[in-house]
Design an enzyme around this catalytic site. Structure first.
Site: not given
Ligand code: NAD
Length: 484
Positions: A154, A252, A286, A464
């Site tokens: 993405n 993630e 996301c 992160e």
């Protein structure tokens, strides 16, 4: 092979562009037109072995450089990437189907910025000292080893650069495995590091699919850390594989984020912000707010304004500067979205707007669907709780703070969310009750690269961003010296 050299991508191992040992190739399709735009190595175990060996060999000399030396290399990468700004945007738009304006503002901009940001952080990294009465503790940060960096389709270069910069900046060497569906800008990054003469083996890249290339990379005995961004079910497989050999792991994963709209919000700004959060990148971020919770007093007014704003977005040719919505990544992904819309109808949902855009013949084999807004679904329905990851949002009514919080937390995911209100005390109070890693108040995707990024529950493990990236991509070591 296509016969056009430009379209045949290669792996990048130990400073050389090479064909896959498997001799096999995958096709990379344009989401907008369905045409094949590149052939991509379908790499296997041997390719991964070669790349990990190259990274391992490069580790001693790269990790012995000073932070300042490595920060200077990151700046060199940023400088070179910046000269390719338009090319990054063009390739990313072609490969992902996203609008060129978005690829420029988000993907090209952030990819360059990631390298500059981490260069600056690493250059200024201080040694931490903890004095005791009779001793001094000195905390130093050492590289972890060879890192496996696995990214989704993405935000291809945006996410790859977000991992490569802190990983090599902290002295690790890496093997990248980008999504097989969007390999073009990963290839551009390898050409960039090659052009600036980054020492060979520091950054390696192996193209291929998850089973053939991703899986052997994660389980490789000489890989010491895995940074993975992708779907939750893949993340679970990656976690199992990495855990058995105690690799350092950051995941993630997916999200099902709520946008909570209180009746005291600034309606005009809220509608604009919530449309952006629902549909940026065709809803394939996301962090997208795919569940919109509206307080009952303004529900009708909000929905009317929201639908009008959604329907005003231009959908079509990704290279047109005025386009706001492009194509979905693949026919399979389009089918998944269509299935969810059917499920929503079966679950009693009302489609307030949606359908298919009317586009020219050139796009008839692309993966197109109009932004879709669904109302009247139960908050426990599948479409209201599962990640759809496309241009589909559900709208729900709530009466008070307590109910909004309950609905927002009613999902296995816990990545992000947004709250819209003029009462900032209430906004902060509600934010603290939401089980996610990140919440925005009166804004969305307002990114400061220094802050922690990541999710809870099925949205991931670890953080992160800023010093959290530096900490993940290094091992802290304490040296305690007793005073005389
Ligand atoms: P995916 O999980 O299908 O693929 C991600 C990457 O993993 C790809 O490179 C793929 O080839 C690789 N892969 C697949 N199987 C593997 C295996 N067994 N071992 C190792 N690697 C493997 O995800 P996707 O469809 O590319 O991306 C969409 C998903 O990513 C969505 O769920 C989205 O929410 C999530 N995402 C999360 C974030 C975040 O920061 N939390 C950011 C972007 C996307």
């Amino acid at each position: 092979m296509t016969g056009d050299d430009e379209l045949n991508l290669l792996n990048y191992i130990s400073g050389k562009f090479i064909e896959p040992d498997t001799g096999e190739w995958l096709e990379d399709f344009s989401p907008a037109t369905g045409e094949v735009i590149a052939l991509v190595p379908k790499s296997g175990q041997n390719d991964i072995n070669m790349a990990v060996d190259a990274a391992k060999k490069a580790l001693p000399s790269w990790s012995s450089l000073t932070n300042i030396d490595r920060a200077n290399w990151l700046d060199k990468i940023a400088d070179k990437l910046e000269t390719k700004y338009e090319e990054i945007a063009r390739l990313e738009s072609k490969d992902t189907g996203k609008p060129i304006s978005l690829a420029r503002e988000v993907d090209a901009y952030r990819s360059v910025k990631n390298f500059r940001f981490f260069a600056e952080m690493i250059r200024n990294l201080d040694i931490e000292i903890f004095d005791m009465e009779d001793a001094t503790n000195r905390v130093i940060y050492k590289p972890v080893g060879v890192g496996a960096l696995i990214t989704p389709w993405n935000l291809p270069l945006y996410l790859l650069s977000w991992k490569v910069a802190p990983a090599i900046g902290m002295g690790n060497t890496v093997v990248c495995k980008p999504s097989e569906m969007t390999p073009l800008t990963a290839d551009l990054l390898m050409k960039t590091v090659d052009e600036i003469g980054l020492p060979k083996g520091v950054v390696n890249l192996v193209h291929g699919d998850g089973m053939g290339a991703g899986s052997p990379l994660v389980s490789h005995e000489n890989v010491s850390l895995v940074s993975f961004t992708g779907g939750t079910s893949t993340g679970s497989i990656v976690a199992k594989s990495a855990a058995s050999s105690f690799k350092k792991l950051s995941l993630e994963l997916g999200g099902k984020n709520a946008s909570i709209i209180f009746d005291d919000c600034d309606l005009e700004n809220t509608v604009k912000g919530v449309v952006r959060s629902g549909f940026l990148n065709q809803g394939q971020v996301c962090l997208c707010g795919s569940r919109i919770l509206v307080q009952e007093k303004i529900y009708e007014e909000f929905v009317e304004k929201f639908i009008s704003e959604v329907e005003s977005m231009k959908i079509g040719d990704p290279s047109d500067e005025n386009t706001k919505l492009g194509a979905l990544i693949s026919p399979q992904h389009l089918s998944k979205i269509e299935e969810y819309i059917e499920i929503a109808k079966e679950e009693g949902g009302t489609i307030l707007t949606g359908g298919y855009p009317n586009l020219s013949k050139e796009y008839e084999n692309g993966n197109w669907i109009s932004p879709t807004v669904i109302a009247d679904l139960d908050v426990n329905s599948r479409c209201s709780t599962e990640e759809i990851f496309g241009p589909v949002v559900t709208i729900h009514k709530f009466t008070n703070e307590k109910e909004a919080i309950e609905i927002a937390n009613n999902t296995r995911y816990g990545l992000a969310g947004s709250i819209w209100t003029n009462d900032l005390e209430k906004g902060n109070r509600v934010a603290e009750s939401i089980h996610t890693g990140m919440i925005w108040i009166n804004t969305w995707l307002h990114r400061d690269l220094r802050v922690p990024f990541g999710g809870v529950k099925d949205s991931g493990v670890g953080r992160e961003g800023g010093r959290w990236s530096l900490s993940f991509f290094s091992e802290a070591m304490n040296i305690c010296t007793k005073h005389k």
